[in-house]
Enzyme design. Structure first.
Site, PDB file in Angstrom:
ATOM      1  N   ALA A  92       0.847  -1.202   0.000  1.00  0.00           N
ATOM      2  CA  ALA A  92       0.000   0.000   0.000  1.00  0.00           C
ATOM      3  C   ALA A  92       0.881   1.250   0.000  1.00  0.00           C
ATOM      4  CB  ALA A  92      -0.917   0.005   1.220  1.00  0.00           C
ATOM      5  N   GLY A 152       9.518  17.523  -6.449  1.00  0.00           N
ATOM      6  CA  GLY A 152       8.094  17.527  -6.089  1.00  0.00           C
ATOM      7  C   GLY A 152       7.670  16.338  -5.242  1.00  0.00           C
ATOM      8  N   TYR A 156       7.313  11.706  -0.551  1.00  0.00           N
ATOM      9  CA  TYR A 156       7.281  10.332  -1.071  1.00  0.00           C
ATOM     10  C   TYR A 156       8.683   9.710  -1.052  1.00  0.00           C
ATOM     11  CZ  TYR A 156       6.262   6.571  -4.478  1.00  0.00           C
ATOM     12  OH  TYR A 156       6.116   5.352  -5.117  1.00  0.00           O
ATOM     13  N   PRO A 186      10.286  -0.451  -7.631  1.00  0.00           N
ATOM     14  CA  PRO A 186       9.852  -0.352  -9.026  1.00  0.00           C
ATOM     15  C   PRO A 186      10.269   0.983  -9.636  1.00  0.00           C
ATOM     16  CG  PRO A 186       8.000  -0.906  -7.554  1.00  0.00           C
ATOM     17  CD  PRO A 186       9.144  -0.459  -6.696  1.00  0.00           C
ATOM     18  N   GLY A 187      10.572   0.940 -10.929  1.00  0.00           N
ATOM     19  CA  GLY A 187      10.741   2.162 -11.702  1.00  0.00           C
ATOM     20  C   GLY A 187       9.385   2.564 -12.262  1.00  0.00           C
TER      21      GLY A 187
HETATM   22  P1  NAD Z   1      -2.173   1.950  -6.702  1.00  0.00           P
HETATM   23  O1  NAD Z   1      -2.649   3.304  -6.317  1.00  0.00           O
HETATM   24  O2  NAD Z   1      -2.816   1.264  -7.853  1.00  0.00           O
HETATM   25  O3  NAD Z   1      -2.241   0.964  -5.437  1.00  0.00           O
HETATM   26  C1  NAD Z   1      -1.981   1.397  -4.123  1.00  0.00           C
HETATM   27  C2  NAD Z   1      -2.988   0.741  -3.210  1.00  0.00           C
HETATM   28  O4  NAD Z   1      -2.770   1.203  -1.873  1.00  0.00           O
HETATM   29  C3  NAD Z   1      -4.431   1.087  -3.578  1.00  0.00           C
HETATM   30  O5  NAD Z   1      -5.156  -0.113  -3.700  1.00  0.00           O
HETATM   31  C4  NAD Z   1      -4.933   1.908  -2.388  1.00  0.00           C
HETATM   32  O6  NAD Z   1      -6.282   1.677  -2.101  1.00  0.00           O
HETATM   33  C5  NAD Z   1      -4.042   1.375  -1.287  1.00  0.00           C
HETATM   34  N1  NAD Z   1      -3.973   2.288  -0.152  1.00  0.00           N
HETATM   35  C6  NAD Z   1      -3.776   3.635  -0.153  1.00  0.00           C
HETATM   36  N2  NAD Z   1      -3.822   4.113   1.107  1.00  0.00           N
HETATM   37  C7  NAD Z   1      -4.052   3.052   1.927  1.00  0.00           C
HETATM   38  C8  NAD Z   1      -4.217   2.899   3.318  1.00  0.00           C
HETATM   39  N3  NAD Z   1      -4.159   3.948   4.159  1.00  0.00           N
HETATM   40  N4  NAD Z   1      -4.440   1.661   3.804  1.00  0.00           N
HETATM   41  C9  NAD Z   1      -4.512   0.605   2.977  1.00  0.00           C
HETATM   42  N5  NAD Z   1      -4.370   0.663   1.643  1.00  0.00           N
HETATM   43  C10 NAD Z   1      -4.143   1.894   1.125  1.00  0.00           C
HETATM   44  O7  NAD Z   1      -0.613   2.080  -6.923  1.00  0.00           O
HETATM   45  P2  NAD Z   1       0.428   1.039  -7.518  1.00  0.00           P
HETATM   46  O8  NAD Z   1       1.036   1.677  -8.694  1.00  0.00           O
HETATM   47  O9  NAD Z   1      -0.134  -0.330  -7.636  1.00  0.00           O
HETATM   48  O10 NAD Z   1       1.534   1.093  -6.344  1.00  0.00           O
HETATM   49  C11 NAD Z   1       1.762   0.029  -5.426  1.00  0.00           C
HETATM   50  C12 NAD Z   1       3.049   0.334  -4.670  1.00  0.00           C
HETATM   51  O11 NAD Z   1       4.131   0.429  -5.596  1.00  0.00           O
HETATM   52  C13 NAD Z   1       3.027   1.663  -3.905  1.00  0.00           C
HETATM   53  O12 NAD Z   1       3.686   1.509  -2.669  1.00  0.00           O
HETATM   54  C14 NAD Z   1       3.796   2.598  -4.819  1.00  0.00           C
HETATM   55  O13 NAD Z   1       4.405   3.658  -4.106  1.00  0.00           O
HETATM   56  C15 NAD Z   1       4.814   1.652  -5.416  1.00  0.00           C
HETATM   57  N6  NAD Z   1       5.380   2.108  -6.704  1.00  0.00           N
HETATM   58  C16 NAD Z   1       4.602   2.163  -7.835  1.00  0.00           C
HETATM   59  C17 NAD Z   1       5.174   2.562  -9.044  1.00  0.00           C
HETATM   60  C18 NAD Z   1       4.386   2.618 -10.342  1.00  0.00           C
HETATM   61  O14 NAD Z   1       4.976   2.964 -11.387  1.00  0.00           O
HETATM   62  N7  NAD Z   1       3.109   2.287 -10.358  1.00  0.00           N
HETATM   63  C19 NAD Z   1       6.519   2.927  -9.079  1.00  0.00           C
HETATM   64  C20 NAD Z   1       7.268   2.878  -7.907  1.00  0.00           C
HETATM   65  C21 NAD Z   1       6.679   2.439  -6.723  1.00  0.00           C
END
Ligand code: NAD
Length: 249
Positions: A92, A152, A156, A186-187
């Protein structure tokens, strides 16, 4: 042997879904968590139906990872209904971007709370039991921007960098007990969030990725499955960057 129990937080999002599928493929009983609230619960039920329809049997429970008490109750429920938790993926996470000059204190605290305090809130519940049973796999999802910083995203990036120190510390505490802790960073991954970026900007991002494409959620899920494997016991306290070569740490 009965299936190992794996929990993925924030599981219904872009990356969480792919992780759940990979963990099911690995033979785990997967418990996904979703945000509480009516709209989120409805979306989670639809998500579960779609997963089950595609042959991925997953259970799903509500959880706000910022709430220590709720995390404690969630773990107690999972242990009662399914069994002790062997695998925890702290996935999350949120963004709430602004340059520092414009960042409100709320913006800072909210991101710290969801992305970093959640690590403590969840690991604190399961770590002792894992150590007592002699097996545990913890994967904390960080980010490329935690490795390199990002305009920005001081809030995070601070949380995602903080994950490394937390993960290395608990890796040391669990090392003699069969409990590993690792980070995955992840990138830029092809998720709805990244696809919202204007096309020109996205083209620029892709041009900066040596592999020449965005990552796929499955690229991240494979890294998680590798680190949570029963045979990955010698890999602990590390960070696995999955970014197409965009940042080589
Ligand atoms: P996403 O927004 O699709 O998924 C994040 C999930 O976290 C959502 O289902 C949301 O409901 C949940 N969430 C938010 N606040 C919460 C809380 N207080 N309690 C419980 N759940 C909560 O994003 P994603 O792209 O699938 O990202 C997943 C992880 O990967 C994150 O930690 C994100 O920072 C990391 N990440 C993603 C990317 C990318 O390119 N998508 C890149 C680097 C890191």
């Amino acid at each position: 042997m009965s299936k190992r129990i794996a929990v993925v937080t924030g599981a219904t999002g872009g990356l969480g879904t792919a992780m759940c599928k990979a963990l099911v493929d690995q033979g785990r009983q997967v418990i996904a968590s979703h945000l509480p609230g009516e709209a989120d619960t409805q979306a989670a039920q639809a998500w579960q139906a779609e997963m089950n329809g595609a042959g991925y049997e997953v259970a799903i429970l509500p959880l706000d990872v910022t709430d220590f008490e709720a995390c404690s109750n969630f773990v107690a429920t999972v242990e009662r209904d399914f069994g002790a938790i062997d695998v925890l993926v702290n996935n999350a996470g949120i963004t709430n971007d602004a340059p520092l000059k414009k960042m409100a204190q709320d913006q800072w605290l909210q991101v710290i709370n969801v992305n970093l305090n959640s690590m403590f809130n969840m690991c604190r519940q399961v770590f002792e039991g894992m150590c007592e049973r002699g097996f545990g796999r913890i994967v904390n999802i960080s980010s490329l921007n935690g490795e390199k910083g990002q305009f920005g995203q001081s809030n995070y990036a601070a949380t995602k960098a903080g994950i490394y120190g937390f993960t290395k510390s608990i890796a040391q505490e669990g090392a003699r007990k069969g409990v590993t802790a690792n980070a995955v960073s992840p990138g830029y991954i092809d998720t709805p969030m990244v696809r919202q970026v204007p096309e020109k900007v996205l083209d620029g991002i892709i041009a900066g990725i040596p592999v020449g494409r965005l990552g796929q959620p499955e690229d991240i899920a494979r890294a998680v499955a590798f680190l949570t494997d029963d045979n990955a016991g010698f890999v602990t306290g590390t960070n696995l960057s999955v970014n197409g070569g965009q940042y080589m740490s």
